[in-house]
Design a protein around this motif. Sequence first.
Motif, PDB file in Angstrom:
ATOM      1  N   UNK A 165       0.826  -1.222   0.000  1.00 45.19           N
ATOM      2  CA  UNK A 165       0.000   0.000   0.000  1.00 45.19           C
ATOM      3  C   UNK A 165       0.854   1.265   0.000  1.00 45.19           C
ATOM      4  N   UNK A 166       1.991   1.205  -0.663  1.00 42.96           N
ATOM      5  CA  UNK A 166       2.919   2.346  -0.768  1.00 42.96           C
ATOM      6  C   UNK A 166       3.538   2.722   0.581  1.00 42.96           C
ATOM      7  N   UNK A 167       3.568   1.805   1.520  1.00 42.98           N
ATOM      8  CA  UNK A 167       4.221   2.091   2.795  1.00 42.98           C
ATOM      9  C   UNK A 167       5.732   2.183   2.593  1.00 42.98           C
ATOM     10  N   UNK A 168       6.388   2.888   3.501  1.00 47.65           N
ATOM     11  CA  UNK A 168       7.831   3.096   3.391  1.00 47.65           C
ATOM     12  C   UNK A 168       8.585   1.795   3.663  1.00 47.65           C
ATOM     13  N   UNK A 169       9.583   1.531   2.860  1.00 45.35           N
ATOM     14  CA  UNK A 169      10.450   0.366   3.060  1.00 45.35           C
ATOM     15  C   UNK A 169      11.902   0.792   2.870  1.00 45.35           C
ATOM     16  N   UNK A 170      12.822  -0.059   3.302  1.00 46.56           N
ATOM     17  CA  UNK A 170      14.248   0.221   3.166  1.00 46.56           C
ATOM     18  C   UNK A 170      14.697  -0.150   1.754  1.00 46.56           C
ATOM     19  N   UNK A 171      15.340   0.780   1.097  1.00 47.17           N
ATOM     20  CA  UNK A 171      15.838   0.557  -0.266  1.00 47.17           C
ATOM     21  C   UNK A 171      17.314   0.163  -0.256  1.00 47.17           C
ATOM     22  N   UNK A 172      18.090   0.844   0.594  1.00 45.13           N
ATOM     23  CA  UNK A 172      19.504   0.481   0.764  1.00 45.13           C
ATOM     24  C   UNK A 172      19.961   0.950   2.134  1.00 45.13           C
ATOM     25  N   UNK A 173      20.998   0.314   2.646  1.00 47.13           N
ATOM     26  CA  UNK A 173      21.574   0.661   3.942  1.00 47.13           C
ATOM     27  C   UNK A 173      22.948   1.272   3.732  1.00 47.13           C
ATOM     28  N   UNK A 174      23.221   2.370   4.421  1.00 47.23           N
ATOM     29  CA  UNK A 174      24.551   2.952   4.321  1.00 47.23           C
ATOM     30  C   UNK A 174      25.582   1.995   4.928  1.00 47.23           C
ATOM     31  N   UNK A 175      26.819   2.039   4.483  1.00 50.73           N
ATOM     32  CA  UNK A 175      27.848   1.118   4.984  1.00 50.73           C
ATOM     33  C   UNK A 175      27.928   1.105   6.511  1.00 50.73           C
ATOM     34  N   UNK A 176      27.936  -0.105   7.070  1.00 47.33           N
ATOM     35  CA  UNK A 176      28.052  -0.263   8.518  1.00 47.33           C
ATOM     36  C   UNK A 176      26.753  -0.162   9.282  1.00 47.33           C
ATOM     37  N   UNK A 177      25.636   0.106   8.601  1.00 42.17           N
ATOM     38  CA  UNK A 177      24.330   0.250   9.250  1.00 42.17           C
ATOM     39  C   UNK A 177      23.512  -1.017   9.013  1.00 42.17           C
ATOM     40  N   UNK A 178      22.871  -1.530  10.054  1.00 43.38           N
ATOM     41  CA  UNK A 178      22.034  -2.719   9.938  1.00 43.38           C
ATOM     42  C   UNK A 178      20.560  -2.326   9.814  1.00 43.38           C
ATOM     43  N   UNK A 179      19.764  -3.253   9.292  1.00 44.34           N
ATOM     44  CA  UNK A 179      18.321  -3.009   9.234  1.00 44.34           C
ATOM     45  C   UNK A 179      17.769  -2.787  10.636  1.00 44.34           C
ATOM     46  N   UNK A 180      18.253  -3.569  11.602  1.00 42.30           N
ATOM     47  CA  UNK A 180      17.770  -3.456  12.977  1.00 42.30           C
ATOM     48  C   UNK A 180      18.024  -2.070  13.549  1.00 42.30           C
ATOM     49  N   UNK A 181      19.168  -1.470  13.226  1.00 40.83           N
ATOM     50  CA  UNK A 181      19.462  -0.112  13.700  1.00 40.83           C
ATOM     51  C   UNK A 181      18.489   0.893  13.096  1.00 40.83           C
ATOM     52  N   UNK A 182      18.200   0.728  11.806  1.00 46.62           N
ATOM     53  CA  UNK A 182      17.257   1.631  11.157  1.00 46.62           C
ATOM     54  C   UNK A 182      15.866   1.467  11.763  1.00 46.62           C
ATOM     55  N   UNK A 183      15.432   0.218  11.956  1.00 50.38           N
ATOM     56  CA  UNK A 183      14.112  -0.025  12.521  1.00 50.38           C
ATOM     57  C   UNK A 183      13.993   0.538  13.933  1.00 50.38           C
ATOM     58  N   UNK A 184      15.037   0.407  14.722  1.00 48.13           N
ATOM     59  CA  UNK A 184      15.032   0.919  16.095  1.00 48.13           C
ATOM     60  C   UNK A 184      14.855   2.428  16.131  1.00 48.13           C
ATOM     61  N   UNK A 185      15.312   3.093  15.091  1.00 49.21           N
ATOM     62  CA  UNK A 185      15.226   4.557  15.038  1.00 49.21           C
ATOM     63  C   UNK A 185      14.048   5.049  14.216  1.00 49.21           C
ATOM     64  N   UNK A 186      13.093   4.161  13.946  1.00 53.67           N
ATOM     65  CA  UNK A 186      11.908   4.496  13.154  1.00 53.67           C
ATOM     66  C   UNK A 186      10.662   4.202  13.977  1.00 53.67           C
ATOM     67  N   UNK A 187       9.695   5.116  13.958  1.00 58.49           N
ATOM     68  CA  UNK A 187       8.500   4.972  14.784  1.00 58.49           C
ATOM     69  C   UNK A 187       7.469   4.004  14.250  1.00 58.49           C
ATOM     70  N   UNK A 188       7.651   3.493  13.045  1.00 58.39           N
ATOM     71  CA  UNK A 188       6.693   2.557  12.450  1.00 58.39           C
ATOM     72  C   UNK A 188       7.452   1.378  11.852  1.00 58.39           C
TER      73      UNK A 188
END
Length: 237
Positions: free
Chosen positions: A195-218
Motif C-alpha cells: 500500500x505504498x508504505x515506506x520500506x528500506x531501499x539500501x543501507x549505508x555502509x556499517x548500518x544494519x536493518x535493525x538499527x534503522x528499525x530501532x530509530x523508526x517509529x513505524x
Amino acid sequence: MSDYTLAELAICAASEIFRDETPEVFATLIGTLPKLAGYIAKETFLPGMMMSDGIYYLASEPVPVGPRGDYQPKREGRIGYERVFTIVAKGDRHAFVGPVQVDQYGQMNLSCIGDYEKPKVTMLGVRGLPGNTVNNRTSMFFANHNTRALVAGEVDMVSGAGYNPKRYPNGKYPVGLDHRQIITNLCVLDFEGENHAIRVRSLHPGVSFEEVQENTGFKLGRPDNIPVTAAPTEEQL
C-alpha cells in the motif's frame, strides 16, 4: 568510509532520485544537501534539469554554495511565482524537501509539533507541501533518522499528502501523488512497500536493518535482499 564522508555518500545517493526524470524536469531543491544532490545529477547525467536557486531565475549551471565572491550566476530564464504555479499544476516537477516529520505512508509535517490547537512548537506552516504532494514527484531528506522524525501513527499535522488509506475511503489517491525516495543519515527509503508504505531501499555502509528499525517509529518494509548504498564515484566526488 575512509575515501568519502557520510555527507558525500548521502548527496550522491540523493542525486539518484533524479535518475528516471524527464530531460528538462524542473527541480525544486530545498536545503543544502538536496541542492548539491540536484547539482550532481545535472553535472553527471541530467544536463537539461531546470533549477531554481530559490529566487527569480533559472540557473544554467550549479550555483556555488556559500560566499560567491565575484561569481555571477548564469541565468537562462525567469521563474516568478506565476510560472512556478503553472509548472506545479502541470506536474513536470520534482520537489526535494526537508519536512520535520513523516509517517509510514509519507504524510509530511512542516507546521507544528504537538496538538494543533496548542502546539509545543510552531514552524513554517504547510508552505508548498499540499500543492507539491498532489501534483508533483516528491522526495525527502532527514539529516537525523530517529523516531521524532519518522513517527508512529500520523504526523502531528498533515502538511503534505501521503498514501494513508484511511484518508482515502474511496481508495483513490490524488492523480499526481508520487512520492519517490527518502534519504537519511542511515539509509535510503522508498515507497514500494505494501500500500505504498515506506520500506528500506539500501543501507549505508556499517548500518544494519535493525538499527534503522530501532530509530523508526513505524514498521518498515524489508526486502529479502537489501543492498549497501553505492559509494560515490570519482566523477561525483
